[in-house]
Design an enzyme around this catalytic site. Structure first.
Site, PDB file in Angstrom:
ATOM      1  N   GLU A  32       0.842  -1.207   0.000  1.00 43.69           N
ATOM      2  CA  GLU A  32       0.000   0.000   0.000  1.00 43.69           C
ATOM      3  C   GLU A  32       0.875   1.255   0.000  1.00 43.69           C
ATOM      4  O   GLU A  32       0.604   2.214  -0.725  1.00 43.69           O
ATOM      5  CB  GLU A  32      -0.914  -0.025   1.224  1.00 43.69           C
ATOM      6  CG  GLU A  32      -1.764   1.217   1.401  1.00 43.69           C
ATOM      7  CD  GLU A  32      -1.884   1.624   2.849  1.00 43.69           C
ATOM      8  OE1 GLU A  32      -1.528   2.765   3.173  1.00 43.69           O
ATOM      9  OE2 GLU A  32      -2.336   0.791   3.660  1.00 43.69           O
ATOM     10  N   HIS A  33       1.934   1.258   0.807  1.00 41.96           N
ATOM     11  CA  HIS A  33       2.858   2.397   0.815  1.00 41.96           C
ATOM     12  C   HIS A  33       3.521   2.584  -0.550  1.00 41.96           C
ATOM     13  O   HIS A  33       3.646   3.712  -1.044  1.00 41.96           O
ATOM     14  CB  HIS A  33       3.964   2.170   1.862  1.00 41.96           C
ATOM     15  CG  HIS A  33       3.567   2.504   3.260  1.00 41.96           C
ATOM     16  ND1 HIS A  33       4.326   3.301   4.081  1.00 41.96           N
ATOM     17  CD2 HIS A  33       2.476   2.152   3.999  1.00 41.96           C
ATOM     18  CE1 HIS A  33       3.735   3.417   5.261  1.00 41.96           C
ATOM     19  NE2 HIS A  33       2.620   2.719   5.235  1.00 41.96           N
ATOM     20  N   GLU A 110       6.814   3.117  11.773  1.00 36.80           N
ATOM     21  CA  GLU A 110       5.372   2.952  12.000  1.00 36.80           C
ATOM     22  C   GLU A 110       5.118   1.823  12.989  1.00 36.80           C
ATOM     23  O   GLU A 110       4.251   1.921  13.857  1.00 36.80           O
ATOM     24  CB  GLU A 110       4.656   2.684  10.669  1.00 36.80           C
ATOM     25  CG  GLU A 110       3.151   2.682  10.792  1.00 36.80           C
ATOM     26  CD  GLU A 110       2.439   2.546   9.456  1.00 36.80           C
ATOM     27  OE1 GLU A 110       1.195   2.517   9.463  1.00 36.80           O
ATOM     28  OE2 GLU A 110       3.118   2.490   8.401  1.00 36.80           O
TER      29      GLU A 110
END
Length: 402
Positions: A32-33, A110
């Protein structure tokens, strides 16, 4: 939606962290990143961001355990630009090896933020207890080792299997405009499909593990206490929704009233039912005083058991029903909320119910239904407790669970 002047454009896929293997844990979120890092036409992340900034839009994405979504919110006149950017990202992302290496550090940070935030991390501890060593029990962010070892081939293997048209739904809500289907067909209509895959089935509830502790020095204990419930399409799905609302939905719910208002044990406490395609879990979450953690657990256990032992009074049932209906209707007021409602169901169930069907399902729930379902899922030996705090003795808490 005639009242809207904006449009919400989504592409959602039945592809999330439960589709990973032990060796690729975290790759769904990592991918997704990477979709934001540049394409052939928009070579850098800045190029992508600048195009959306130029129309005053918002570009973002999210990864769940069973789905991943990419979206742009913008003024309705810029709909085709939004869809073009989304399609370009998903079709032509470069996955440049140097960018992959740089982004690994971002993912690790993260992770550090997630693991250092007990209010967020406690649900991961609970999932690992309830689902064990299965993708539903793993953290969406994955493991440091798998992130560090990821290569371009790792992404291509995952995406090549799961990012297929039959697993993809495009959603547009708000001021939709003309020619939408032609635009989507032009951007995505020639995508090559592949064989349908299926994730590993959800495991049975582990018979012995009832308490899981994550030892951490802290000023507050965070806990999740719950039971396995039902999957998305279960006939009693609306009953579980009302049951969860009675238990911990809103500031007049049983848990908020008893745990916070009457006893002062917690600042936050709530309950939620989280269904998947083939499993589900109903749980309460709270942040409680370290010195009174046993009292908090006992109080929450008592409220769970009351649901099975005593029918919900008529007035309380109506309040919970209206709360659930009201929150549902509020969600549908915005283009973003409408998209999230419909797409999750299209992607995971193959059909988005008309909102009136959902409201009718909630209206049909009776007090007998709530007690029957509570008796089915809240039985002796079914409660599970996950806890973060300076604790190292699971037996101390296991004795509190019936």
């Amino acid at each position: 939606m005639d009242q809207a002047q904006s449009v919400s454009c989504f592409i959602m896929l039945a592809a999330g962290s439960r589709y990973e293997t032990r060796d690729t844990s975290g790759i769904a979120h990592f991918a997704e990143h990477m979709f934001f890092k540049g394409t052939e036409r928009r070579p850098t992340a800045r190029d992508i961001a600048a195009e959306i900034d130029a129309i005053g839009g918002e570009l973002n994405a999210f990864t769940g355990k069973e789905y991943t979504g990419y979206y742009v919110r913008c003024a309705a006149e810029h709909r085709d630009i939004a869809l073009d950017v989304l399609a370009d990202m998903l079709r032509h992302a470069r996955f440049d090896p140097e960018e992959i290496e740089r982004e690994k550090a971002v993912i690790i940070e993260e992770m550090n933020m997630y693991f250092d935030t007990p209010r967020d991390y406690i649900s991961g501890v609970y999932d690992s207890l309830v689902f064990g060593d299965h993708p539903l029990g793993w953290d969406i962010l994955g493991r440091r080792e798998t992130i560090q070892e990821a290569t371009r081939d790792t992404f291509q293997g995952y995406l090549g299997r799961w990012y297929k048209p039959h697993r993809m739904v495009v959603g547009v809500a708000g001021q939709v405009g003309e020619g939408l289907l032609d635009t989507v067909a032009r951007l995505l209509g020639d995508l090559p499909d592949g064989e349908a895959g299926a994730p590993e089935p959800a495991p049975a509830a582990p018979p012995d593990a009832r308490v899981k502790l994550h030892a951490k020095e802290s000023d507050q204990a965070h806990l999740c206490l719950g039971v396995r419930s039902y999957p998305l399409d279960h006939p009693d799905r609306y009953v579980v929704k009302v049951l969860a609302t009675v238990l911990g939905g809103g500031m007049s719910s049983r848990l908020f009233t008893e745990v916070r208002e009457r006893r002062g044990l917690a600042y936050y406490v709530h309950a939620v039912n989280h269904p998947y395609t083939d499993a589900g879990t109903l749980y309460s979450q709270a942040g409680v005083d370290l010195k009174r953690v046993e009292e908090a657990v006992e109080t929450i256990v008592t409220e769970f058991r009351k649901l099975a032992e005593q029918p919900v009074p008529r007035e309380e049932l109506e309040k919970a029903r209206n709360f659930a209906k009201g929150r549902f209707v509020l969600q549908l007021e915005s283009p973003q909320g409408m998209n999230l409602y419909g797409l999750r169901r299209e992607v995971l169930e193959g059909r988005a119910l008309d909102p009136d069907e959902v409201l009718a399902g909630l209206d049909a729930v009776t007090a007998d239904d709530v007690q029957r379902v509570a008796q089915d899922i809240i039985r002796e030996g079914t409660l599970r407790l996950a806890l973060i705090g300076p604790f190292d003795d699971p037996d101390r808490f296991a004795r509190l669970l019936p």
